[in-house]
Design a protein around this motif. Sequence first.
Motif, PDB file in Angstrom:
ATOM      1  N   SER A  92       0.860  -1.174   0.000  1.00  0.00           N
ATOM      2  CA  SER A  92       0.000   0.000   0.000  1.00  0.00           C
ATOM      3  C   SER A  92       0.898   1.226   0.000  1.00  0.00           C
ATOM      4  CB  SER A  92      -0.905  -0.003   1.244  1.00  0.00           C
ATOM      5  OG  SER A  92      -0.113   0.149   2.417  1.00  0.00           O
ATOM      6  N   THR A  93       0.294   2.401   0.065  1.00  0.00           N
ATOM      7  CA  THR A  93       1.102   3.614   0.138  1.00  0.00           C
ATOM      8  C   THR A  93       1.953   3.616   1.404  1.00  0.00           C
ATOM      9  OG1 THR A  93      -0.773   4.765   1.173  1.00  0.00           O
ATOM     10  CG2 THR A  93      -0.523   4.994  -1.216  1.00  0.00           C
ATOM     11  N   GLU A  97       6.287   4.254   2.686  1.00  0.00           N
ATOM     12  CA  GLU A  97       6.655   5.091   3.815  1.00  0.00           C
ATOM     13  C   GLU A  97       7.449   4.299   4.850  1.00  0.00           C
ATOM     14  OE1 GLU A  97       6.228   8.404   3.812  1.00  0.00           O
ATOM     15  OE2 GLU A  97       5.533   7.983   1.777  1.00  0.00           O
ATOM     16  N   HIS A 130      10.539   5.587  -5.056  1.00  0.00           N
ATOM     17  CA  HIS A 130      10.441   6.159  -3.720  1.00  0.00           C
ATOM     18  C   HIS A 130      11.789   6.499  -3.094  1.00  0.00           C
ATOM     19  CE1 HIS A 130       6.146   5.395  -3.676  1.00  0.00           C
ATOM     20  NE2 HIS A 130       6.383   4.173  -4.092  1.00  0.00           N
TER      21      HIS A 130
END
Length: 214
Positions: A92-93, A97, A130
């Motif tokens: 997921s997002t 992170e 990312h």
Amino acid sequence: MGSIYSVLSKKGGPGKSTIARALGVALAQNEWAVKIADFDLDQMTSTNWVRRRLAGGHKPELAAEVFGSLPKALRQANDYDALIIDGAAAASTMTAEIAKASDLVILPTGLCLDDLQPTAELAEALHAKHGVPAERIVFALNHAGDSAAELSDAQAYLRKTRFALMEGPVQQKVSYSRAHDLGLSIIETPAKGPREKAELLIQSIVNRINELTI
């Protein structure tokens, strides 16, 4: 702040919790204060395992807690030498992170292309999209069978990427699942052969951690 290590995947079933628990035990055996941040809100595999471990009186002790918020989990790193993040069952997002906040990202995978391809894609996305440094992303082979050819093909597939492959594939063994039932990790199973194979993988990960901290 303590070190942060994450075990992540693009889909469920690669053995994230298996690796997270074994790494946690290995670090705790070296007198690190360790906490597992369990992001699998549905199954809470690592959290339930720590409860069994504490009930069985096994040493060394580890802490575990379920989290749905990454900032809340990261604040726990202030109180421990190592925070090990056991990621959710699917990417997921938050996966990106978590990876960006981690000192090392471990991506476990099975040996078939259905597992290898999405794992390699996740690694590339974490790096290229990312900005996670390639040296902080590693693969760990899990759920290996008895086929030397399949293992060789899987190793060759992952070695074509820019990311490191850890030593010592973990096979599917009853002794591992029985150890988990008792609150033990795969490096604590009484079965010598499987234990030594599991130790090879976890030691490879620990060696990588040491390399990155020099």
